[in-house]
Design a protein around this motif. Structure first.
Motif, PDB file in Angstrom:
ATOM      1  N   ARG A 160       0.835  -1.209   0.000  1.00 15.72           N
ATOM      2  CA  ARG A 160       0.000   0.000   0.000  1.00 15.72           C
ATOM      3  C   ARG A 160       0.866   1.254   0.000  1.00 15.72           C
ATOM      4  O   ARG A 160       0.574   2.223  -0.710  1.00 15.72           O
ATOM      5  CB  ARG A 160      -0.919  -0.040   1.219  1.00 15.72           C
ATOM      6  CG  ARG A 160      -1.906   1.056   1.341  1.00 15.72           C
ATOM      7  CD  ARG A 160      -3.016   0.916   0.333  1.00 15.72           C
ATOM      8  NE  ARG A 160      -4.011   1.921   0.636  1.00 15.72           N
ATOM      9  CZ  ARG A 160      -5.283   1.796   0.417  1.00 15.72           C
ATOM     10  NH1 ARG A 160      -5.737   0.708  -0.130  1.00 15.72           N
ATOM     11  NH2 ARG A 160      -6.114   2.745   0.728  1.00 15.72           N
ATOM     12  N   ALA A 161       1.936   1.245   0.775  1.00 14.07           N
ATOM     13  CA  ALA A 161       2.845   2.399   0.806  1.00 14.07           C
ATOM     14  C   ALA A 161       3.528   2.585  -0.548  1.00 14.07           C
ATOM     15  O   ALA A 161       3.697   3.724  -1.008  1.00 14.07           O
ATOM     16  CB  ALA A 161       3.875   2.218   1.915  1.00 14.07           C
ATOM     17  N   GLU A 162       3.902   1.499  -1.201  1.00 17.29           N
ATOM     18  CA  GLU A 162       4.516   1.598  -2.528  1.00 17.29           C
ATOM     19  C   GLU A 162       3.566   2.247  -3.528  1.00 17.29           C
ATOM     20  O   GLU A 162       3.995   3.051  -4.360  1.00 17.29           O
ATOM     21  CB  GLU A 162       4.940   0.223  -3.027  1.00 17.29           C
ATOM     22  CG  GLU A 162       6.164  -0.320  -2.329  1.00 17.29           C
ATOM     23  CD  GLU A 162       6.515  -1.729  -2.768  1.00 17.29           C
ATOM     24  OE1 GLU A 162       5.918  -2.246  -3.740  1.00 17.29           O
ATOM     25  OE2 GLU A 162       7.394  -2.323  -2.128  1.00 17.29           O
ATOM     26  N   LEU A 163       2.285   1.898  -3.445  1.00 18.50           N
ATOM     27  CA  LEU A 163       1.305   2.539  -4.327  1.00 18.50           C
ATOM     28  C   LEU A 163       1.238   4.040  -4.054  1.00 18.50           C
ATOM     29  O   LEU A 163       1.181   4.840  -4.987  1.00 18.50           O
ATOM     30  CB  LEU A 163      -0.085   1.932  -4.136  1.00 18.50           C
ATOM     31  CG  LEU A 163      -0.360   0.586  -4.745  1.00 18.50           C
ATOM     32  CD1 LEU A 163      -1.800   0.178  -4.460  1.00 18.50           C
ATOM     33  CD2 LEU A 163      -0.102   0.587  -6.237  1.00 18.50           C
ATOM     34  N   ALA A 164       1.221   4.399  -2.787  1.00 12.81           N
ATOM     35  CA  ALA A 164       1.151   5.816  -2.436  1.00 12.81           C
ATOM     36  C   ALA A 164       2.385   6.561  -2.950  1.00 12.81           C
ATOM     37  O   ALA A 164       2.268   7.678  -3.477  1.00 12.81           O
ATOM     38  CB  ALA A 164       1.010   5.984  -0.927  1.00 12.81           C
ATOM     39  N   ILE A 165       3.544   5.945  -2.827  1.00 14.41           N
ATOM     40  CA  ILE A 165       4.767   6.576  -3.333  1.00 14.41           C
ATOM     41  C   ILE A 165       4.703   6.703  -4.847  1.00 14.41           C
ATOM     42  O   ILE A 165       5.065   7.743  -5.409  1.00 14.41           O
ATOM     43  CB  ILE A 165       6.010   5.776  -2.872  1.00 14.41           C
ATOM     44  CG1 ILE A 165       6.186   5.934  -1.362  1.00 14.41           C
ATOM     45  CG2 ILE A 165       7.260   6.219  -3.628  1.00 14.41           C
ATOM     46  CD1 ILE A 165       7.176   4.961  -0.758  1.00 14.41           C
ATOM     47  N   GLN A 166       4.229   5.675  -5.501  1.00 14.65           N
ATOM     48  CA  GLN A 166       4.079   5.712  -6.961  1.00 14.65           C
ATOM     49  C   GLN A 166       3.177   6.874  -7.378  1.00 14.65           C
ATOM     50  O   GLN A 166       3.416   7.520  -8.394  1.00 14.65           O
ATOM     51  CB  GLN A 166       3.490   4.392  -7.442  1.00 14.65           C
ATOM     52  CG  GLN A 166       3.242   4.292  -8.918  1.00 14.65           C
ATOM     53  CD  GLN A 166       2.588   2.966  -9.284  1.00 14.65           C
ATOM     54  OE1 GLN A 166       2.626   2.001  -8.537  1.00 14.65           O
ATOM     55  NE2 GLN A 166       1.986   2.926 -10.438  1.00 14.65           N
ATOM     56  N   ASP A 167       2.156   7.135  -6.582  1.00 18.96           N
ATOM     57  CA  ASP A 167       1.214   8.233  -6.859  1.00 18.96           C
ATOM     58  C   ASP A 167       1.712   9.579  -6.340  1.00 18.96           C
ATOM     59  O   ASP A 167       0.988  10.567  -6.398  1.00 18.96           O
ATOM     60  CB  ASP A 167      -0.142   7.926  -6.222  1.00 18.96           C
ATOM     61  CG  ASP A 167      -0.818   6.724  -6.851  1.00 18.96           C
ATOM     62  OD1 ASP A 167      -0.441   6.334  -7.972  1.00 18.96           O
ATOM     63  OD2 ASP A 167      -1.719   6.164  -6.200  1.00 18.96           O
ATOM     64  N   LYS A 168       2.940   9.577  -5.777  1.00 16.72           N
ATOM     65  CA  LYS A 168       3.542  10.776  -5.193  1.00 16.72           C
ATOM     66  C   LYS A 168       2.728  11.324  -4.010  1.00 16.72           C
ATOM     67  O   LYS A 168       2.688  12.512  -3.749  1.00 16.72           O
ATOM     68  CB  LYS A 168       3.765  11.852  -6.249  1.00 16.72           C
ATOM     69  CG  LYS A 168       4.737  11.411  -7.331  1.00 16.72           C
ATOM     70  CD  LYS A 168       5.055  12.509  -8.286  1.00 16.72           C
ATOM     71  CE  LYS A 168       5.980  12.150  -9.413  1.00 16.72           C
ATOM     72  NZ  LYS A 168       6.679  10.949  -9.483  1.00 16.72           N
ATOM     73  N   LYS A 169       2.084  10.414  -3.285  1.00 18.67           N
ATOM     74  CA  LYS A 169       1.327  10.747  -2.083  1.00 18.67           C
ATOM     75  C   LYS A 169       2.180  10.334  -0.882  1.00 18.67           C
ATOM     76  O   LYS A 169       1.915   9.352  -0.208  1.00 18.67           O
ATOM     77  CB  LYS A 169      -0.031  10.048  -2.084  1.00 18.67           C
ATOM     78  CG  LYS A 169      -0.922  10.515  -3.212  1.00 18.67           C
ATOM     79  CD  LYS A 169      -2.251   9.817  -3.198  1.00 18.67           C
ATOM     80  CE  LYS A 169      -3.121  10.326  -4.334  1.00 18.67           C
ATOM     81  NZ  LYS A 169      -4.403   9.634  -4.380  1.00 18.67           N
ATOM     82  N   PHE A 170       3.220  11.119  -0.666  1.00 18.61           N
ATOM     83  CA  PHE A 170       4.226  10.751   0.326  1.00 18.61           C
ATOM     84  C   PHE A 170       3.700  10.788   1.756  1.00 18.61           C
ATOM     85  O   PHE A 170       4.090   9.964   2.581  1.00 18.61           O
ATOM     86  CB  PHE A 170       5.464  11.629   0.152  1.00 18.61           C
ATOM     87  CG  PHE A 170       6.028  11.548  -1.238  1.00 18.61           C
ATOM     88  CD1 PHE A 170       6.550  10.356  -1.718  1.00 18.61           C
ATOM     89  CD2 PHE A 170       6.003  12.640  -2.084  1.00 18.61           C
ATOM     90  CE1 PHE A 170       7.063  10.258  -3.009  1.00 18.61           C
ATOM     91  CE2 PHE A 170       6.516  12.565  -3.374  1.00 18.61           C
ATOM     92  CZ  PHE A 170       7.039  11.369  -3.839  1.00 18.61           C
ATOM     93  N   ASP A 171       2.799  11.723   2.056  1.00 16.88           N
ATOM     94  CA  ASP A 171       2.207  11.761   3.397  1.00 16.88           C
ATOM     95  C   ASP A 171       1.379  10.507   3.660  1.00 16.88           C
ATOM     96  O   ASP A 171       1.414   9.949   4.755  1.00 16.88           O
ATOM     97  CB  ASP A 171       1.363  13.013   3.598  1.00 16.88           C
ATOM     98  CG  ASP A 171       2.201  14.277   3.684  1.00 16.88           C
ATOM     99  OD1 ASP A 171       3.405  14.177   4.023  1.00 16.88           O
ATOM    100  OD2 ASP A 171       1.659  15.364   3.412  1.00 16.88           O
TER     101      ASP A 171
END
Length: 86
Positions: free
Chosen positions: A57-68
């Motif tokens: 899930r964190a990898e997806l967020a990073i991929q989407d540039k949703k670092f928070d």
């Protein structure tokens, strides 16, 4: 693809099955198809105690540039599983 579809058909609420298919899609350069399985895995019972789900899930967020959002997922994962070094 048929084998992975059969796996999910047989075990739709199984976290390892969802993550296996997501990994398959990512390894075959179809990350967009991995997202639904990761999202579903994150909602299944036991997901809050599954480090692999949190990392995906964190990898997806990073991929989407949703670092928070990635930081939030990883912070909750560390708090829920303090003995897991990942």
């Amino acid at each position: 693809d048929a084998v992975m579809a059969g796996l999910i058909a047989a075990r739709p609420a199984d976290i390892p099955a969802r993550l296996a298919r997501a990994g398959y899609f990512r390894r075959t350069n179809r990350a967009d198809k991995a997202r639904p399985d990761i999202d579903t895995a994150y909602t299944l019972p036991g997901a809050e105690q599954n480090t692999d789900v949190s990392l995906a899930r964190a990898e997806l967020a990073i991929q989407d540039k949703k670092f928070d959002a990635a930081r939030d997922v990883l912070t909750r994962a560390a708090a829920a599983r303090p003995d897991d070094p990942r």
